[in-house]
Every structure is written in structure tokens, then in C-alpha cells.
Motif scaffolding. Structure first.
Motif, PDB file in Angstrom:
ATOM      1  N   UNK A  22       0.819  -1.206   0.000  1.00 57.37           N
ATOM      2  CA  UNK A  22       0.000   0.000   0.000  1.00 57.37           C
ATOM      3  C   UNK A  22       0.859   1.265   0.000  1.00 57.37           C
ATOM      4  N   UNK A  23       2.137   1.161  -0.277  1.00 57.99           N
ATOM      5  CA  UNK A  23       3.041   2.325  -0.289  1.00 57.99           C
ATOM      6  C   UNK A  23       3.579   2.535  -1.701  1.00 57.99           C
ATOM      7  N   UNK A  24       2.914   3.365  -2.483  1.00 56.83           N
ATOM      8  CA  UNK A  24       3.393   3.651  -3.832  1.00 56.83           C
ATOM      9  C   UNK A  24       4.529   4.663  -3.771  1.00 56.83           C
ATOM     10  N   UNK A  25       5.298   4.703  -4.855  1.00 56.71           N
ATOM     11  CA  UNK A  25       6.366   5.694  -4.973  1.00 56.71           C
ATOM     12  C   UNK A  25       6.454   6.187  -6.404  1.00 56.71           C
ATOM     13  N   UNK A  45      22.193  24.097 -20.039  1.00 57.48           N
ATOM     14  CA  UNK A  45      21.876  22.683 -19.988  1.00 57.48           C
ATOM     15  C   UNK A  45      20.506  22.362 -20.534  1.00 57.48           C
ATOM     16  N   UNK A  46      20.358  21.110 -20.910  1.00 52.24           N
ATOM     17  CA  UNK A  46      19.047  20.572 -21.259  1.00 52.24           C
ATOM     18  C   UNK A  46      18.818  19.337 -20.402  1.00 52.24           C
ATOM     19  N   UNK A  47      17.569  19.118 -20.108  1.00 49.40           N
ATOM     20  CA  UNK A  47      17.220  18.032 -19.199  1.00 49.40           C
ATOM     21  C   UNK A  47      15.913  17.402 -19.675  1.00 49.40           C
ATOM     22  N   UNK A  48      15.981  16.111 -19.883  1.00 47.84           N
ATOM     23  CA  UNK A  48      14.759  15.383 -20.213  1.00 47.84           C
ATOM     24  C   UNK A  48      14.395  14.545 -19.002  1.00 47.84           C
ATOM     25  N   UNK A  49      13.199  14.739 -18.490  1.00 52.81           N
ATOM     26  CA  UNK A  49      12.723  13.994 -17.330  1.00 52.81           C
ATOM     27  C   UNK A  49      11.542  13.126 -17.748  1.00 52.81           C
ATOM     28  N   UNK A  50      11.677  11.829 -17.582  1.00 50.51           N
ATOM     29  CA  UNK A  50      10.546  10.919 -17.762  1.00 50.51           C
ATOM     30  C   UNK A  50      10.023  10.586 -16.365  1.00 50.51           C
ATOM     31  N   UNK A  51       8.795  10.962 -16.120  1.00 50.53           N
ATOM     32  CA  UNK A  51       8.250  10.960 -14.764  1.00 50.53           C
ATOM     33  C   UNK A  51       7.053  10.026 -14.684  1.00 50.53           C
ATOM     34  N   UNK A  52       7.154   9.049 -13.775  1.00 49.18           N
ATOM     35  CA  UNK A  52       6.070   8.097 -13.554  1.00 49.18           C
ATOM     36  C   UNK A  52       5.210   8.545 -12.377  1.00 49.18           C
ATOM     37  N   UNK A  53       3.981   8.866 -12.643  1.00 54.37           N
ATOM     38  CA  UNK A  53       3.039   9.192 -11.573  1.00 54.37           C
ATOM     39  C   UNK A  53       2.406   7.891 -11.103  1.00 54.37           C
ATOM     40  N   UNK A  54       3.024   7.258 -10.153  1.00 59.64           N
ATOM     41  CA  UNK A  54       2.523   5.993  -9.615  1.00 59.64           C
ATOM     42  C   UNK A  54       1.512   6.196  -8.502  1.00 59.64           C
ATOM     43  N   UNK A  55       1.181   7.443  -8.230  1.00 52.83           N
ATOM     44  CA  UNK A  55       0.230   7.740  -7.165  1.00 52.83           C
ATOM     45  C   UNK A  55      -1.197   7.505  -7.650  1.00 52.83           C
ATOM     46  N   UNK A  56      -2.149   7.453  -6.728  1.00 47.91           N
ATOM     47  CA  UNK A  56      -3.562   7.345  -7.124  1.00 47.91           C
ATOM     48  C   UNK A  56      -4.169   8.707  -7.460  1.00 47.91           C
ATOM     49  N   UNK A 148      -3.354  17.594 -16.988  1.00 46.70           N
ATOM     50  CA  UNK A 148      -2.950  16.943 -15.726  1.00 46.70           C
ATOM     51  C   UNK A 148      -2.346  15.560 -15.968  1.00 46.70           C
ATOM     52  N   UNK A 149      -1.493  15.154 -15.024  1.00 40.42           N
ATOM     53  CA  UNK A 149      -0.887  13.826 -15.068  1.00 40.42           C
ATOM     54  C   UNK A 149      -1.852  12.842 -14.422  1.00 40.42           C
ATOM     55  N   UNK A 150      -2.290  11.884 -15.199  1.00 46.42           N
ATOM     56  CA  UNK A 150      -3.236  10.897 -14.682  1.00 46.42           C
ATOM     57  C   UNK A 150      -2.521   9.895 -13.782  1.00 46.42           C
ATOM     58  N   UNK A 151      -3.246   9.288 -12.850  1.00 43.75           N
ATOM     59  CA  UNK A 151      -2.642   8.230 -12.036  1.00 43.75           C
ATOM     60  C   UNK A 151      -2.099   7.106 -12.912  1.00 43.75           C
ATOM     61  N   UNK A 152      -0.996   6.513 -12.458  1.00 44.31           N
ATOM     62  CA  UNK A 152      -0.382   5.362 -13.142  1.00 44.31           C
ATOM     63  C   UNK A 152       0.002   5.700 -14.580  1.00 44.31           C
ATOM     64  N   UNK A 153       0.496   6.933 -14.800  1.00 40.72           N
ATOM     65  CA  UNK A 153       0.887   7.355 -16.143  1.00 40.72           C
ATOM     66  C   UNK A 153       2.345   7.805 -16.146  1.00 40.72           C
ATOM     67  N   UNK A 154       2.928   7.920 -17.352  1.00 36.16           N
ATOM     68  CA  UNK A 154       4.293   8.412 -17.506  1.00 36.16           C
ATOM     69  C   UNK A 154       4.270   9.601 -18.457  1.00 36.16           C
ATOM     70  N   UNK A 155       5.030  10.639 -18.105  1.00 33.80           N
ATOM     71  CA  UNK A 155       5.057  11.877 -18.886  1.00 33.80           C
ATOM     72  C   UNK A 155       6.495  12.329 -19.055  1.00 33.80           C
ATOM     73  N   UNK A 156       6.826  12.868 -20.215  1.00 35.48           N
ATOM     74  CA  UNK A 156       8.162  13.393 -20.476  1.00 35.48           C
ATOM     75  C   UNK A 156       8.149  14.913 -20.403  1.00 35.48           C
ATOM     76  N   UNK A 157       9.111  15.465 -19.677  1.00 32.43           N
ATOM     77  CA  UNK A 157       9.304  16.902 -19.575  1.00 32.43           C
ATOM     78  C   UNK A 157      10.636  17.252 -20.232  1.00 32.43           C
ATOM     79  N   UNK A 158      10.655  18.267 -21.068  1.00 34.18           N
ATOM     80  CA  UNK A 158      11.889  18.782 -21.650  1.00 34.18           C
ATOM     81  C   UNK A 158      12.165  20.147 -21.030  1.00 34.18           C
TER      82      UNK A 158
END
Length: 618
Positions: A22-25, A45-56, A148-158
Motif C-alpha cells: 500500500x506504499x506507492x512511490x 543545460x538541457x534536461x529530459x525527465x521521464x516521470x512516472x506518476x505511480x500515485x492514485x 494533468x498527469x493521470x494516475x499510473x501514467x508516464x510523462x516526459x518533460x523537456x
């Protein structure tokens, strides 16, 4: 299809890093490229972030740390340091006033010139090529998302950004007191951690960090004369050289004026690097341990001291792994730089060749690096546990298990008697004094661990240390997570200990009172003077030289610790109710037979007044 495979891999990795069902991260992957200009001390600099919203939760905005914006006149860090510097702590024996400065900051930020300040300017944050709305709150960037970032989704930020390296003030910076050119910590736009308590968007005011578990690929282009060291593992050592290359590899000279260093780090929550033209690199490889890099500024008179740091770290590792758990990464770097000692995953910045500091910072790899506890909320779980671990390792190396415990306890006693103590549950930035923060986080936090061995027994605590590592590394544990491990292995209830020690400033003081005869037995009157209840070990020494350990459990424990010394007979007495200020300890001996009564002969109980712990009968 390739992206889908990577996503599934990352989700699988995240699954292994989830503490409980029951502890998501959250999870993140950084790909960062920077080009350092050593003449202007700036980089783009440039930074690409792939972010997993594992929250509910659906996230309508995200937050990003911009730490270096703190190094500007009238920043929150500047104002806070100057305000705390007005607090009078007391006087020296010579009558000199002592103020509550952060000695490394003081009023230095207010005096920085435009070419000495630090800044991190994010020019844009894009999602699917579309720029997002940005609101800068000094060291926190708020990004309002168009979708918005949906639960259990992955999004890329540049992210596109530029930065100026501040003159060394606190942890990060250039040209520190030892002449290290660059100490690059908190140097990139870093995603704020979102967890079961929500966003942890703490402005950079003083201390402590918290980050998302993730993977880093970092490319650093810099003048070819600079050796770079830091977190992660160098991916192109045979192109770079500087001692990183494999044996018998001949390094080709670069055609231009720069080199690009390529680092990779997996399952970490931060990334630090440092660079200097006079860095020297030595290595050690302990048996079954990581490759150790010791990187320091070349000064002939200090060579033997750095060699000692390297030798001591290699010597200590087998004991560290046996006691606290194995180090899981390929390598670790001790890098000279910064303003004292500061820990990062897979590396530390240390000011000089102090073995004690090096051991302390390396032990942070367990409690800050691998546990990743929220240091802002629970600094004592990092600094205190690390202080305890460093003390144990130092005692092992010195063949003196009691090494330095007295200093740690005395530091806590001074705090408890100072009138400035605050509960350890206080947010690290919100302590009223630097003094109260440091004594609570380091000393009282360390005492928490050693005193726990008094409650549950040394052998049980050792089992707890390893089980805590096994169950909670890479999982951001909180205080209750640790206590539950200790409860399960000791079969003792310990919530009372956490509540008293962490959430209050109540203190311990027990005393030996009178001894009387009743019904043919000696009765020792024990008194609880302090407001924190504890179990008691009471050693009775008889005039014939024999000894007995009388153990009095405290009722909230619902259990008892095992006997710790098989050479001394132990007698377990009925539990002492925490509501009762006194307890009658019955002995099956005549008063005339008793030589001495002593509470806690091991001195692990943090009793504020040990003067009343012993009664000697003439």
C-alpha cells in the motif's frame, strides 16, 4: 514498441522499490547535458525527465527545485541565517558572546557580487513540445500543467536551463577554502518528491534534501584539464583517462579544448559532481565491496592523510556490510570539496582528509543514500542513525566498542538542559536555533539508536539493523516503519518510545532511594523523577563479590528484553506501571549483605542525572 518496453522495465523497477503493497512511490529518469564555461562559471543545460506518476492522484501541477537561487542577497537562506545569527546562545569562559550563526553562511550571501551569486534560470518546460506555465518561488519552480498527469501514467518533460555557480557558501559552489574549483551539488533542476503526504516543496532555507528514486544519465562537457568525479559510474573511462581507464589502455588526446564526461547512476535520488585541475585519483577495492575512488587536490604534505582515508574505508567495509547491509552500487567516491562534509548517493564531498568525517559521510550512503528518508521531516533518521553507525564503525576500528558514546550522550544532555530543546518531529528548517537542530538530529538521534539497544538488547538491535536495511532500502521509510521492524524482531511494543523520544522533550531521570526490610526481604525504593518512563536494569553487588542483574520491564512494552550477560544471574520483576512514580524492588537478601545498587551499569539509558543512579552501602 521500444518506449513501451522501457516503460514496463521502469515500472517493474519501481515495483521492487515499493515499501509495502500500500506504499506507492514516484519514479523518474533524468537525461542531463551541460556545457560548463570555466571562465564565466556558467553553464547551459538541457534536461529530459521521464516521470512516472505511480500515485492514485491526478496531478495538475508539479514542482521543481532551483536550489542555487538561494545564493542571492536577501534570499530566504540569507535572511534566515542573519536572523538566527542574532540569537544569543551564551558566553565563553572568557566572557565572549556566542551567537547562533550557521558558521558557513553567516552574512556572506548578502555580500555576494553579481558574478559571485548563484542562480538557476529555467527558460522553458515543455510537455509534448508545448510550453507549460512557470511560476518561480525563489528556490521552487511551480509548473502548471495544461494537461494533468493521470494516475499510473508516464510523462516526459523537456527542460532548458542556465545557471551560474555561486561562490562557495553552503555545500555547493566554486573556489572553496581549499581551492577546489567546482563543488557541484544541487546544480540541476530537480523534481520535487510527491509522496503519500503530498508535495514536499520545501524552499531551500538551510538544510536537508529529499528526492524521487530514479536513474541518471549525465553528460558534462568541460575544459579538458579538469578531472571530474561524483555520483554514478563513468561510462567512457577509456576516452577520458585521468586514472579511470582500464589497465594498459592508451588514452588519445582530445582534438579540442574540452572533454565530455558521461556518467550513469541507477536507483538514486540525487546526483553530485566536482571538478578541479589539480585533482589526484587513487582507488581501493575491499573484498566483496565497491570500487572506492578517493579524489583530492594534490598537496604533497597531505598525501599520507588521504592514503589513510582510503585504507581505513577499505578496512571498514567488511564490518559495515556485516552490520548494516552490503553496499549495492559498483563504486563510491570520496571527493574533496564543499564546506565540510556532505553526502550524496554514491559520493560525498569532504573538505579535508578527516577519517572520522569520511566514515560519517560514507555511512550516510545507508541512511540517506539507500533509505532516502525524508530528511526535512525526519533529519534524525539520517543524521542520528549515521552518527550511531559512524560511532560503531569507529569503535570497531579502534577495538573499543564504547568509543565516543560518552560524547554523543553528553551532547544530548547539554541540549536537554539548555532550555532550547525542541521535539525531534520539528521540520528541519523550522527549529528555532541551529544549535537545537544539530544536537537533536545528530546527538539525540544517535542516542535514540544506542538507547534502543538498552530496551531490546544488543543482539536484537543488530538483527533490526539488517532487517531494516533488507526491508526498507530504496523505499523512503518513516519513523513508524523503523519502529515496526524493531517491534517484530524484539516482540516488544515500542510506540511509546517513539512518541516520548521523538514527539516530546520529556527527559529520563531515575534514582535509587532508601533500602528497607519488609517481611524478611530487602526492599529497594526506585524513583522516577523524569517524565519519560523506561525499563530498568538494576545491578546489585553483594559484599561477597557476587552480582545480580534485576530487570524491571515497563508496562507499555508488553514484553521484555533477553538477558545480555550470561555471566550474571538475572531476575525479572513485575512490570512498572508508567503512571507510578515509585517502585519497590524486592531482594531475597538482608540489607547487611548488599554493597551497592546501581541503575543501568551499561550507561545506555539517557538519564540526565547519573549522580542519583548508584547507592553504596558502607
Amino acid at each position: 514498441m521500444k518506449f513501451f518496453s522501457f516503460s514496463m522495465l521502469a515500472v517493474a523497477l519501481c515495483g521492487t522499490a515499493m515499501g509495502q503493497s500500500d506504499r506507492w512511490q514516484q519514479r523518474i529518469k533524468y537525461n542531463i547535458t551541460v556545457n560548463m564555461d570555466v571562465h564565466t562559471n556558467r553553464f547551459a543545460g538541457t534536461e529530459k525527465m521521464e516521470y512516472w506518476n505511480n500515485s492514485p492522484d491526478t496531478l495538475k501541477r508539479v514542482f521543481i527545485h532551483l536550489y542555487w537561487n538561494a545564493f542571492q542577497p536577501n534570499s530566504m537562506m540569507d535572511v534566515r541565517s542573519r536572523e538566527l545569527g542574532k540569537v544569543l546562545l551564551g558566553y565563553t569562559r572568557k566572557g565572549e558572546a556566542v551567537y547562533d550563526w550557521d558558521s558557513r553562511v553567516k552574512d556572506r550571501i548578502s555580500k555576494l557580487q553579481p558574478n559571485e551569486i548563484g542562480f538557476q534560470h529555467v527558460q522553458s518546460v515543455k510537455v509534448n513540445g508545448k510550453e507549460q506555465k512557470l511560476t518561480e518561488h525563489e528556490t521552487i519552480l511551480e509548473v502548471t500543467l495544461d494537461k494533468p498527469l493521470a494516475p499510473k501514467s508516464v510523462t516526459s518533460f523537456d527542460v532548458a536551463f542556465e545557471a551560474q555557480v555561486p561562490l562557495q557558501v553552503r555545500r555547493s559552489g566554486r573556489d572553496n577554502a581549499e581551492g577546489i574549483r567546482y563543488s557541484m551539488s544541487q546544480w540541476y533542476p530537480k523534481m520535487v518528491e510527491y509522496d503519500y503526504q503530498g508535495w514536499n516543496a520545501n524552499p531551500y532555507v538551510a538544510r536537508e534534501f529529499y528526492g524521487v528514486w530514479g536513474d541518471y544519465d549525465v553528460n558534462i562537457t568541460i575544459d579538458k584539464n579538469y578531472l571530474v568525479a561524483g555520483s554514478g559510474t563513468l561510462q567512457n573511462p577509456n576516452e577520458i583517462g585521468f586514472g579511470y581507464q582500464a589497465d594498459n589502455v592508451r588514452i588519445k588526446q582530445p582534438t579540442g579544448n574540452t572533454l565530455t564526461w558521461k556518467f550513469s547512476a541507477q536507483n538514486v535520488h540525487d546526483f553530485m559532481w566536482a571538478a578541479d585541475t589539480a585533482y589526484q585519483l587513487i582507488t581501493r577495492k575491499p573484498a566483496n565491496g565497491p570500487l572506492l575512488y578517493i579524489v583530492y587536490k594534490r598537496v604533497d604534505s597531505l598525501e599520507t592523510r588521504w592514503q589513510k582515508v582510503a585504507d581505513t574505508a577499505a578496512l571498514a567495509y567488511p564490518y559495515i556490510a556485516k552490520t548494516f547491509g552490503p553496499y549495492p552500487y559498483k563504486n563510491y567516491s570520496f571527493v574533496q570539496g564543499g564546506d565540510g562534509g556532505m553526502e550524496y548517493p554514491m559520493a560525498t564531498l569532504i573538505k579535508n582528509a578527516s577519517v572520522g568525517t569520511a566514515l560519517h559521510e560514507w555511512m550516510h550512503s545507508w541512511y540517506q543514500g539507500m533509505m532516502g528518508t525524508n530528511e526535512s521531516l525526519y533529519p534524525w533518521m539520517d543524521e542520528g542513525f549515521t552518527t550511531y553507525a559512524e560511532t560503531r564503525v569507529s569503535g570497531y576500528l579502534r577495538k573499543n566498542p564504547n568509543f565516543w558514546w560518552d560524547d554523543m550522550y553528553k551532547s544530548y544532555y547539554d541540549l536537554a538542559k539548555s532550555g532550547k530543546e525542541e521535539p525531534m518531529s520539528t521540520h528541519s528548517d523550522h527549529y528555532n536555533t541551529n544549535y537545537a537542530y544539530s544536537r537533536a538530529a545528530y546527538s539525540k538521534g544517535g542516542v535514540f539508536m544506542e538507547q534502543l539497544s538498552y530496551i531490546i538488547g544488543n543482539e536484537t538491535l543488530d538483527k533490526v539493523l539488517l532487517e531494516y536495511y533488507k526491508e526498507w532500502h530504496f523505499k523512503h521509510p518513516n519513523p513508524n516503519d523503523f519502529i515496526r521492524v524493531a517491534e517484530k524482531l524484539s516482540n516488544i511494543e515500542l510506540q511509546w518510545y517513539k512518541e516520548y523520544w521523538v514527539y516530546t522533550t520529556k527527559t529520563i531521570d531515575y534514582a535509587v532511594g532508601d533500602i528497607n526490610m519488609a517481611s524478611g526481604k530487602s526492599v529497594v525504593n526506585l524513583k522516577r523523577i523524569g517524565l519519560m518512563p523506561m525499563p530498568l536494569d538494576v545491578l546489585i553487588t553483594y559484599k561477597d563479590g557476587t552480582k545480580e542483574m534485576h530487570y524491571v520491564p515497563m508496562n507499555l512494552m508488553y514484553g521484555e528484553k533477553p538477558a545480555e550477560d550470561a555471566s550474571i544471574r538475572r531476575i525479572v520483576h513485575p512490570e512498572w506501571h508508567w503512571t507510578d512514580p515509585e517502585y519497590s524492588l524486592e531482594l531475597n537478601h538482608n540489607i547487611a549483605d548488599i554493597k551497592e545498587v546501581e541503575i543501568d551499569p551499561s550507561q545506555r539509558l539517557a538519564d540526565l542525572n547519573r549522580g542519583n543512579n548508584k547507592l553504596t552501602i558502607p
